[in-house]
Design an enzyme around this catalytic site. Structure first.
Site, PDB file in Angstrom:
ATOM      1  N   SER A   6       0.842  -1.198   0.000  1.00  0.00           N
ATOM      2  CA  SER A   6       0.000   0.000   0.000  1.00  0.00           C
ATOM      3  C   SER A   6       0.879   1.249   0.000  1.00  0.00           C
ATOM      4  O   SER A   6       1.704   1.434   0.899  1.00  0.00           O
ATOM      5  CB  SER A   6      -0.896  -0.002   1.240  1.00  0.00           C
ATOM      6  OG  SER A   6      -1.453   1.291   1.407  1.00  0.00           O
ATOM      7  N   HIS A  29      -1.464  -1.261  -4.035  1.00  0.00           N
ATOM      8  CA  HIS A  29      -2.731  -0.926  -3.389  1.00  0.00           C
ATOM      9  C   HIS A  29      -2.764   0.582  -3.164  1.00  0.00           C
ATOM     10  O   HIS A  29      -1.847   1.146  -2.561  1.00  0.00           O
ATOM     11  CB  HIS A  29      -2.806  -1.689  -2.069  1.00  0.00           C
ATOM     12  CG  HIS A  29      -4.074  -1.549  -1.302  1.00  0.00           C
ATOM     13  ND1 HIS A  29      -5.196  -2.316  -1.553  1.00  0.00           N
ATOM     14  CD2 HIS A  29      -4.407  -0.744  -0.264  1.00  0.00           C
ATOM     15  CE1 HIS A  29      -6.150  -1.995  -0.699  1.00  0.00           C
ATOM     16  NE2 HIS A  29      -5.699  -1.034   0.099  1.00  0.00           N
ATOM     17  N   ASP A  31      -4.842   3.621  -1.576  1.00  0.00           N
ATOM     18  CA  ASP A  31      -5.889   3.950  -0.608  1.00  0.00           C
ATOM     19  C   ASP A  31      -6.407   5.358  -0.844  1.00  0.00           C
ATOM     20  O   ASP A  31      -5.680   6.336  -0.700  1.00  0.00           O
ATOM     21  CB  ASP A  31      -5.326   3.864   0.816  1.00  0.00           C
ATOM     22  CG  ASP A  31      -5.101   2.430   1.255  1.00  0.00           C
ATOM     23  OD1 ASP A  31      -6.051   1.636   1.146  1.00  0.00           O
ATOM     24  OD2 ASP A  31      -3.981   2.112   1.689  1.00  0.00           O
ATOM     25  N   MET A  33      -8.941   8.132   0.484  1.00  0.00           N
ATOM     26  CA  MET A  33      -9.721   8.523   1.670  1.00  0.00           C
ATOM     27  C   MET A  33     -10.211   9.953   1.491  1.00  0.00           C
ATOM     28  O   MET A  33      -9.468  10.806   1.002  1.00  0.00           O
ATOM     29  CB  MET A  33      -8.844   8.432   2.921  1.00  0.00           C
ATOM     30  CG  MET A  33      -8.202   7.070   3.133  1.00  0.00           C
ATOM     31  SD  MET A  33      -7.314   7.038   4.689  1.00  0.00           S
ATOM     32  CE  MET A  33      -6.464   5.447   4.556  1.00  0.00           C
ATOM     33  N   HIS A  62      -8.488   1.070  -3.476  1.00  0.00           N
ATOM     34  CA  HIS A  62      -9.364   0.846  -2.318  1.00  0.00           C
ATOM     35  C   HIS A  62     -10.001   2.179  -1.952  1.00  0.00           C
ATOM     36  O   HIS A  62      -9.334   3.068  -1.426  1.00  0.00           O
ATOM     37  CB  HIS A  62      -8.520   0.281  -1.160  1.00  0.00           C
ATOM     38  CG  HIS A  62      -9.287   0.086   0.115  1.00  0.00           C
ATOM     39  ND1 HIS A  62      -8.647  -0.146   1.317  1.00  0.00           N
ATOM     40  CD2 HIS A  62     -10.621   0.065   0.383  1.00  0.00           C
ATOM     41  CE1 HIS A  62      -9.560  -0.288   2.276  1.00  0.00           C
ATOM     42  NE2 HIS A  62     -10.749  -0.154   1.735  1.00  0.00           N
ATOM     43  N   MET A  64     -12.063   4.393   0.243  1.00  0.00           N
ATOM     44  CA  MET A  64     -12.666   4.614   1.567  1.00  0.00           C
ATOM     45  C   MET A  64     -13.339   5.980   1.504  1.00  0.00           C
ATOM     46  O   MET A  64     -12.879   6.956   2.109  1.00  0.00           O
ATOM     47  CB  MET A  64     -11.587   4.550   2.646  1.00  0.00           C
ATOM     48  CG  MET A  64     -11.133   3.112   2.916  1.00  0.00           C
ATOM     49  SD  MET A  64      -9.527   3.029   3.698  1.00  0.00           S
ATOM     50  CE  MET A  64      -8.488   3.230   2.256  1.00  0.00           C
ATOM     51  N   MET A 133     -11.494  -6.162   6.044  1.00  0.00           N
ATOM     52  CA  MET A 133     -10.568  -5.256   6.734  1.00  0.00           C
ATOM     53  C   MET A 133     -10.153  -5.860   8.077  1.00  0.00           C
ATOM     54  O   MET A 133     -10.991  -6.298   8.859  1.00  0.00           O
ATOM     55  CB  MET A 133     -11.223  -3.895   6.983  1.00  0.00           C
ATOM     56  CG  MET A 133     -11.475  -3.057   5.732  1.00  0.00           C
ATOM     57  SD  MET A 133      -9.989  -2.643   4.790  1.00  0.00           S
ATOM     58  CE  MET A 133      -9.032  -1.709   5.998  1.00  0.00           C
ATOM     59  N   ASP A 171      -6.526  -6.567   4.608  1.00  0.00           N
ATOM     60  CA  ASP A 171      -5.889  -5.245   4.594  1.00  0.00           C
ATOM     61  C   ASP A 171      -5.867  -4.702   6.013  1.00  0.00           C
ATOM     62  O   ASP A 171      -6.925  -4.537   6.623  1.00  0.00           O
ATOM     63  CB  ASP A 171      -6.692  -4.324   3.663  1.00  0.00           C
ATOM     64  CG  ASP A 171      -6.096  -2.938   3.537  1.00  0.00           C
ATOM     65  OD1 ASP A 171      -4.974  -2.697   4.038  1.00  0.00           O
ATOM     66  OD2 ASP A 171      -6.773  -2.090   2.914  1.00  0.00           O
TER      67      ASP A 171
HETATM   68  C1  DX5 Z   1      -6.018   1.402   6.059  1.00  0.00           C
HETATM   69  C2  DX5 Z   1      -5.703   1.148   4.615  1.00  0.00           C
HETATM   70  C3  DX5 Z   1      -4.614   0.169   4.425  1.00  0.00           C
HETATM   71  C4  DX5 Z   1      -3.283   0.611   4.983  1.00  0.00           C
HETATM   72  C5  DX5 Z   1      -2.638  -0.581   5.574  1.00  0.00           C
HETATM   73  O1  DX5 Z   1      -7.207   2.070   6.193  1.00  0.00           O
HETATM   74  O2  DX5 Z   1      -6.824   0.652   3.930  1.00  0.00           O
HETATM   75  O3  DX5 Z   1      -4.465  -0.229   3.072  1.00  0.00           O
HETATM   76  O4  DX5 Z   1      -2.424   1.159   4.030  1.00  0.00           O
HETATM   77  O5  DX5 Z   1      -1.490  -0.190   6.247  1.00  0.00           O
HETATM   78  P1  DX5 Z   1      -0.743  -1.183   7.234  1.00  0.00           P
HETATM   79  O6  DX5 Z   1      -0.270  -2.347   6.429  1.00  0.00           O
HETATM   80  O7  DX5 Z   1       0.365  -0.351   7.770  1.00  0.00           O
HETATM   81  O8  DX5 Z   1      -1.734  -1.606   8.291  1.00  0.00           O
HETATM   82 ZN    ZN Z   2      -6.451  -0.263   1.922  1.00  0.00          ZN
END
Ligand code: DX5
Ligand code: ZN
Length: 216
Positions: A6, A29, A31, A33, A62, A64, A133, A171
């Site tokens: 990620s 990956h 993310d 947000m 991903h 969010m 998750m 994840d």
């Molecule tokens: C968290 C994200 C993850 C995050 C994971 O909300 O969706 O993808 O990057 O990070 P680690 O591996 O550090 O938990």
């Molecule tokens: Zn993620």
């Protein structure tokens, strides 16, 4: 067994170079947000469009975000290999998954820790990826929630029973230690942020994760 580092834990001022550090992985990956669905803000479509142009490996997006019905198709149009939206945020998940597939992306559904998997099992044929998750979404560097292992096992049993080709992704908090239990519970795609990008040699961590998951 697929490893998806990620870039949430990467250096955001050097994203192209940071992609180069994980070129041995299966996908990156990404993310997204929005400071509404989760209390954090990362990056959006213009950055993903550029990442798509320069990345040596496919993009696993991903989302969010609130209102994925409106925003998710843009990421598929940008060329992301997979686009995962949150079950809790989607208003018409079947329609959205079909739209993502029609745009050439794999469609993923993500479940927060407190969201039961059972209501989604009848929809497995509509998705390519189910994301369980193993932290509360929003931040990297949190500890893996062991209490999600039974949910992973139930999801694996349902996927196998359905005959649908659905990847089971985990994840959050994935390390060379926690990945063993996640793989044993049936996960086959592993997202890892801080454990990969926090290391000097990301490629060797990716190889360690793959070995620990039993994928080599
Ligand atoms: C968290 C994200 C993850 C995050 C994971 O909300 O969706 O993808 O990057 O990070 P680690 O591996 O550090 O938990
Ligand atoms: Zn993620």
């Amino acid at each position: 067994m697929r490893i998806h580092p990620s870039i949430l834990s990467a250096d955001f001022a050097n994203l192209e170079a940071e992609l180069g550090r994980i070129a041995d992985a299966d996908s990156v990956h990404v993310d997204i947000m929005d400071n509404h669905f989760v209390p954090n803000l990362t990056l959006g479509l213009p950055v993903v469009q550029r990442l798509q142009q320069v990345s040596p490996i496919p993009l696993d997006v991903h989302l969010m975000i609130a209102d994925p019905d409106r925003w998710a198709p843009g990421y598929a149009e940008a060329g992301a290999a997979s686009v995962t939206f949150h079950a809790e945020a989607a208003r018409a998940p079947v329609r959205l998954a079909r739209e993502l597939r029609s745009l050439g992306a794999r469609a993923g559904v993500a479940l927060r820790p407190a969201t039961p998997v059972e209501p989604w099992l009848d929809l497995l044929a509509e998705m390519d990826l189910l994301l369980v998750m193993t932290v509360e979404p929003g931040f990297g560097g949190q500890a893996f929630l062991d209490v999600m292992l039974p949910k992973l096992r139930r999801a694996r049993a349902a996927i196998d029973g359905s005959g649908a080709a659905v990847a089971l992704q985990v994840d959050g908090g994935v390390t060379a230690e926690t990945i063993v239990a996640a793989a044993d519970a049936g996960a086959d795609v592993f997202v890892a942020g801080s454990s990969v990008y926090g290391a000097d040699d990301a490629a060797s961590v990716i190889a360690d994760l793959r070995r620990a998951a039993g994928g080599c």
